[in-house]
Scaffold this motif. Structure first.
Motif, PDB file in Angstrom:
ATOM      1  N   ASP A  21       0.828  -1.206   0.000  1.00  8.50           N
ATOM      2  CA  ASP A  21       0.000   0.000   0.000  1.00  8.50           C
ATOM      3  C   ASP A  21       0.857   1.249   0.000  1.00  8.50           C
ATOM      4  OD1 ASP A  21      -2.888   0.752   0.142  1.00  8.50           O
ATOM      5  OD2 ASP A  21      -2.204   1.869   1.913  1.00  8.50           O
ATOM      6  N   PRO A  25      -0.855   3.483  -3.302  1.00  5.71           N
ATOM      7  CA  PRO A  25      -1.852   3.942  -2.337  1.00  5.71           C
ATOM      8  C   PRO A  25      -3.262   3.537  -2.756  1.00  5.71           C
ATOM      9  CG  PRO A  25      -0.261   5.676  -2.787  1.00  5.71           C
ATOM     10  CD  PRO A  25       0.009   4.581  -3.782  1.00  5.71           C
ATOM     11  N   PHE A  27      -4.272   0.402  -2.581  1.00  2.83           N
ATOM     12  CA  PHE A  27      -4.285  -1.034  -2.902  1.00  2.83           C
ATOM     13  C   PHE A  27      -4.910  -1.854  -1.763  1.00  2.83           C
ATOM     14  CE2 PHE A  27      -2.099  -5.127  -2.284  1.00  2.83           C
ATOM     15  CZ  PHE A  27      -2.567  -5.804  -3.410  1.00  2.83           C
ATOM     16  N   LEU A  28      -4.522  -1.534  -0.538  1.00  2.50           N
ATOM     17  CA  LEU A  28      -5.033  -2.296   0.595  1.00  2.50           C
ATOM     18  C   LEU A  28      -6.549  -2.150   0.721  1.00  2.50           C
ATOM     19  CD1 LEU A  28      -4.322  -4.093   2.979  1.00  2.50           C
ATOM     20  CD2 LEU A  28      -3.912  -2.035   4.346  1.00  2.50           C
TER      21      LEU A  28
END
Length: 362
Positions: A21, A25, A27-28
Motif C-alpha cells: 500500500d 496507495p 491497494f489495501l
C-alpha cells in the motif's frame, strides 16, 4: 529509502500486502473490499510473486525486509491483479491453472496463507499421485494449510470425506497409519482392505477417529495372555470375541474397546471360571510387568462370597500371581497403603495440609 516493514502476526504474505500500500496507495482498501473468494486469489498471486523476499535466506532466520525497489517492481503485478480474470492470473504466476485449483484457492480460509501452502495446493492438482487428495479438496467446503497437511499425511485408505474431516491434525494422521498397521496385525483376515474401506466410508456422524480405531482393535483375533498353572476351569479370555461373548453372558464390562485395548497393551488380563461364572482380573504393574490379582467378580459385577474369594486368591498365589491381601506384612507396598489410610483413620483428610511440614523440612 527503504520502507519501514514491521512483521505482523498474520504472516509474511499479510506483511507484504500491507507494505504494498506504500507504493500503490489505495491497494489495501481495494483488496479488502473484494469478495473473500476473489481476495484469496490475490493472496496466492502475491505469495508467488513475492516468494524471493518472503522466503528466509536460512532456516530459522526471519525473511529479509523488502526494499523500496522490490516493492516498486511488483506494481505490474498489482495492475494484472486488477485487470486479469482469476484463472488467467493463476495461470500466469503458477504456470497452469488445473481443474479444481482455482476453486480450492477461492475457498481457502483464515486469511493469507504462506507461499508453501499455495505451492502444495497447486501440486495436489497437477501431480497424478495426489488424485485422491484433489478429489477430497474439491468436496470440502473450506481448506487451509492445516487441513491440507492432514490430507497429505493420511494413508490413502483414509481419504474419504466423512472420515478425513474428523482427523484433528497431521500428528493424528500419522498416528492413524500406525493404528492401521496394528489393526491389521491383531485382527487378521477380517481387517481386509475391503472391510476397512467400507468401515471408513460408512463412519457415523457421531463416531470419532479414536472410537473407530478402538472398535477395530476390539475385534482382535488373539491376545497374548500369560500362561498360568491354574485349574482347567479357568479359561484365559485371549481374544476380542471371547471378551465380548463373556461380557454379554455374565453382564460385565468386558466387551468394550477399552478393555480389549488394555489387554492388547499387556496392562490387564482376564480369566473366566466356567464352573462358577467368575472373572479374575490380573494386572501387570511396574517395568518388570509383575502380575497381581486385582479383583474377582461374579455375574453383573456382584461380589464373590468371601470363602470362594480366598480360594481364588490361594489358587492364583500358587500360580505366582499374588493379590494385595496375600502379600506379606513386610512387603513395601504395605507401607504405601498405610500412608494414605492413616489420614482417613484420624479423620483429617480434608484439613490435612502438608505445606507446613514441607516448610519445616526445608
Amino acid at each position: 529509502m527503504d520502507f519501514d516493514f514491521q512483521p505482523l502476526p498474520k504472516g509474511r504474505t499479510h506483511d507484504l500486502v500491507v507494505s504494498l500500500d506504500r507504493v500503490d496507495p489505495g491497494f489495501l482498501g481495494w483488496l479488502t473490499r473484494l469478495p473473500e473468494n476473489r481476495r484469496q486469489i490475490m493472496y496466492a498471486v502475491l505469495a508467488k510473486a513475492g516468494a524471493d523476499f518472503l522466503r528466509p535466506r536460512r532456516q530459522g532466520q526471519e525473511p529479509t525486509r523488502p526494499s523500496s525497489e522490490q516493492l516498486l517492481a511488483l506494481r505490474p503485478v498489482l495492475t494484472d491483479m486488477r485487470q486479469l480474470r482469476a484463472g488467467d492470473l493463476l495461470e500466469r504466476w503458477y504456470g497452469s491453472s488445473p481443474d479444481g485449483f482455482l476453486g480450492a484457492v477461492s475457498k481457502t480460509k483464515e486469511g493469507p496463507q504462506g507461499g508453501a501452502y499455495y505451492a502444495r495446493l497447486h501440486t495436489v492438482f497437477t501431480d497424478p499421485k495426489h488424485k485422491q487428495i484433489a478429489k477430497i479438496v474439491r468436496l470440502l467446503p473450506t481448506i487451509n494449510f492445516g487441513r491440507l497437511n492432514v490430507l497429505m499425511a493420511l494413508d490413502p485408505i483414509f481419504l474419504s470425506p466423512g472420515f478425513c474431516s474428523k482427523v484433528r491434525d497431521a500428528q493424528q494422521a500419522a498416528d492413524l497409519s500406525t493404528a492401521l498397521m496394528l489393526i491389521r496385525q491383531v485382527v487378521g483376515e477380517d481387517a481386509s482392505d475391503e472391510a476397512l474401506t467400507n468401515s471408513i466410508r460408512s463412519i457415523g456422524e457421531n463416531t470419532s477417529v479414536s472410537q473407530w480405531v478402538a472398535t477395530w482393535l476390539s475385534r482382535a483375533g488373539h491376545i497374548a495372555c500369560p500362561r498360568l498353572n491354574l485349574d482347567p476351569e479357568w479359561q484365559a479370555l485371549d481374544s476380542g470375541e471371547k471378551l465380548r461373548d463373556t461380557g454379554l453372558r455374565l453382564q460385565v464390562c468386558l466387551g468394550t474397546a477399552e478393555r480389549v485395548i488394555e489387554t492388547l497393551k499387556g496392562q490387564k488380563f482376564y480369566y473366566e471360571n466356567t464352573r462358577h461364572s467368575m472373572i479374575a482380573e490380573v494386572q501387570a504393574v511396574g517395568p518388570q510387568r509383575f502380575l497381581i490379582l486385582a479383583g474377582v467378580h461374579a455375574r453383573r459385577n456382584a461380589p464373590v462370597p468371601r470363602r470362594m474369594h480366598r480360594e481364588v486368591e490361594e489358587e492364583f498365589l500358587a500360580a505366582g500371581v499374588p493379590s494385595l491381601t496375600s502379600w506379606p506384612e513386610d512387603c513395601p507396598w504395605r507401607a504405601i497403603e498405610r500412608i494414605p489410610n492413616g489420614f482417613y483413620d484420624f479423620g483429617i483428610e480434608e484439613d490435612f495440609d502438608l505445606c507446613g511440614l514441607e516448610g519445616e523440612a526445608a
